[in-house]
Write a protein that holds these residues in place. Structure first.
Motif, mmCIF file in Angstrom:
data_model
loop_
_atom_site.group_PDB
_atom_site.id
_atom_site.type_symbol
_atom_site.label_atom_id
_atom_site.label_comp_id
_atom_site.label_asym_id
_atom_site.label_seq_id
_atom_site.Cartn_x
_atom_site.Cartn_y
_atom_site.Cartn_z
ATOM 1 N N ALA A 26 0.739 -1.006 0.000
ATOM 2 C CA ALA A 26 0.121 -0.473 0.094
ATOM 3 C C ALA A 26 1.023 1.132 0.248
ATOM 4 C CB ALA A 26 -0.981 0.351 1.289
ATOM 5 N N TRP A 27 1.917 1.133 0.924
ATOM 6 C CA TRP A 27 2.775 2.758 0.951
ATOM 7 C C TRP A 27 3.107 2.485 -0.714
ATOM 8 C CZ3 TRP A 27 4.611 6.028 4.509
ATOM 9 C CH2 TRP A 27 6.221 6.819 4.232
ATOM 10 N N ALA A 28 3.975 1.494 -1.181
ATOM 11 C CA ALA A 28 4.811 1.612 -2.607
ATOM 12 C C ALA A 28 3.141 1.834 -3.216
ATOM 13 C CB ALA A 28 5.224 0.771 -3.245
ATOM 14 N N SER A 29 2.012 1.498 -3.631
ATOM 15 C CA SER A 29 0.544 1.910 -4.481
ATOM 16 C C SER A 29 1.146 3.469 -4.336
ATOM 17 C CB SER A 29 0.100 1.251 -3.759
ATOM 18 O OG SER A 29 -0.299 0.255 -3.665
ATOM 19 N N GLY A 30 0.572 4.047 -3.128
ATOM 20 C CA GLY A 30 0.603 5.372 -2.244
ATOM 21 C C GLY A 30 1.595 6.076 -2.952
ATOM 22 N N LYS A 31 2.846 5.520 -3.169
ATOM 23 C CA LYS A 31 4.307 6.512 -3.444
ATOM 24 C C LYS A 31 3.767 6.695 -5.154
ATOM 25 C CE LYS A 31 8.360 6.516 -2.025
ATOM 26 N NZ LYS A 31 9.256 6.250 -1.564
ATOM 27 N N SER A 32 3.212 5.812 -5.563
ATOM 28 C CA SER A 32 3.778 5.540 -7.010
ATOM 29 C C SER A 32 2.045 6.417 -8.166
ATOM 30 C CB SER A 32 2.776 3.849 -7.024
ATOM 31 O OG SER A 32 3.048 4.337 -8.608
ATOM 32 N N LEU A 33 0.906 6.410 -6.888
ATOM 33 C CA LEU A 33 -0.175 6.813 -7.372
ATOM 34 C C LEU A 33 0.668 9.274 -7.214
ATOM 35 C CD1 LEU A 33 -3.035 5.446 -6.071
ATOM 36 C CD2 LEU A 33 -2.842 6.034 -7.925
ATOM 37 N N ALA A 34 1.195 8.956 -5.582
ATOM 38 C CA ALA A 34 1.523 10.519 -5.917
ATOM 39 C C ALA A 34 3.211 11.050 -6.965
ATOM 40 C CB ALA A 34 2.226 10.833 -4.782
ATOM 41 N N GLN A 35 4.038 9.952 -7.585
ATOM 42 C CA GLN A 35 4.651 10.225 -8.310
ATOM 43 C C GLN A 35 4.046 11.044 -9.488
ATOM 44 O OE1 GLN A 35 7.669 7.884 -8.320
ATOM 45 N NE2 GLN A 35 9.193 8.845 -9.639
ATOM 46 N N THR A 36 2.619 9.902 -10.117
ATOM 47 C CA THR A 36 1.939 10.279 -11.427
ATOM 48 C C THR A 36 1.122 11.532 -11.241
ATOM 49 O OG1 THR A 36 1.047 8.684 -11.112
ATOM 50 C CG2 THR A 36 3.076 8.249 -11.735
ATOM 51 N N TYR A 89 3.559 11.054 1.798
ATOM 52 C CA TYR A 89 5.302 11.233 1.780
ATOM 53 C C TYR A 89 5.819 11.525 0.783
ATOM 54 C CZ TYR A 89 10.176 9.686 2.266
ATOM 55 O OH TYR A 89 11.685 9.908 2.802
ATOM 56 N N LYS A 90 5.426 11.031 -0.706
ATOM 57 C CA LYS A 90 6.413 11.220 -1.188
ATOM 58 C C LYS A 90 5.651 12.715 -2.269
ATOM 59 C CE LYS A 90 8.290 10.204 -5.717
ATOM 60 N NZ LYS A 90 9.593 10.304 -5.920
ATOM 61 N N ARG A 91 4.160 13.190 -1.982
ATOM 62 C CA ARG A 91 3.480 14.355 -2.522
ATOM 63 C C ARG A 91 4.528 15.362 -1.788
ATOM 64 N NH1 ARG A 91 -0.384 15.647 -5.427
ATOM 65 N NH2 ARG A 91 0.366 13.919 -6.834
ATOM 66 N N ALA A 92 4.675 15.426 -0.276
ATOM 67 C CA ALA A 92 5.820 16.656 0.466
ATOM 68 C C ALA A 92 7.175 16.803 -0.786
ATOM 69 C CB ALA A 92 5.366 16.336 1.782
ATOM 70 N N GLN A 93 7.450 15.476 -0.613
ATOM 71 C CA GLN A 93 8.813 15.395 -1.295
ATOM 72 C C GLN A 93 8.679 16.257 -2.509
ATOM 73 O OE1 GLN A 93 9.845 11.692 -2.407
ATOM 74 N NE2 GLN A 93 12.243 11.496 -2.460
ATOM 75 N N GLN A 94 7.939 15.857 -4.087
ATOM 76 C CA GLN A 94 7.245 16.646 -5.237
ATOM 77 C C GLN A 94 7.452 17.512 -4.746
ATOM 78 O OE1 GLN A 94 4.058 13.917 -5.359
ATOM 79 N NE2 GLN A 94 5.528 13.915 -7.799
#
Length: 119
Positions: A26-36, A89-94
């Motif tokens: 789920a963590w990886a999926s959430g990061k993937s959705l944010a990354q795209t 996490y990924k969205r904050a990084q982006q």
């Protein structure tokens, strides 16, 4: 003996499958959705599908109930929390990397507008 969160005889199976394996996916999926740059609401259908996978692992490997609405809902809640954390996490990084002149990081899951930043 069944628990409130798990149906297997051991809570270790629940921790391994639902929290560790399911949470990591789920963590990886959430990061993937944010990354795209997908919207956050897309986590819901993704975690519903992933929840079926987690239920299947409980069923196939540990003789759990495949079609148990209660335990499916428990798994979905865990997956939504883990997926949401990965997304944030990924969205904050982006936001702080791609728009560093506008935003600064305030924590692993948050950012704020820089003082004096103009759009």
């Amino acid at each position: 003996m069944q628990g409130l969160l798990h149906e297997e005889s051991s809570i270790g199976v629940f921790i391994l499958v639902s929290i560790v394996m399911g949470g990591a996916a789920a963590w990886a999926s959430g990061k993937s959705l944010a990354q795209t740059w997908r919207p956050a609401w897309m986590l819901i259908p993704a975690m519903l599908v992933l929840g079926f996978g987690v239920r299947f692992i409980h069923f196939a490997l540990f003789e759990g109930t495949l079609l148990s609405p209660y335990y499916y809902l428990v798994d979905i809640v865990i997956l939504l929390v883990a997926g949401g954390l990965g997304y944030r996490y990924k969205r904050a990084q982006q936001m702080t990397t791609q728009y560093r002149w506008l935003y600064e990081k305030t924590g692993p899951f948050s950012w704020r507008e820089r003082s004096g930043a103009t759009v």
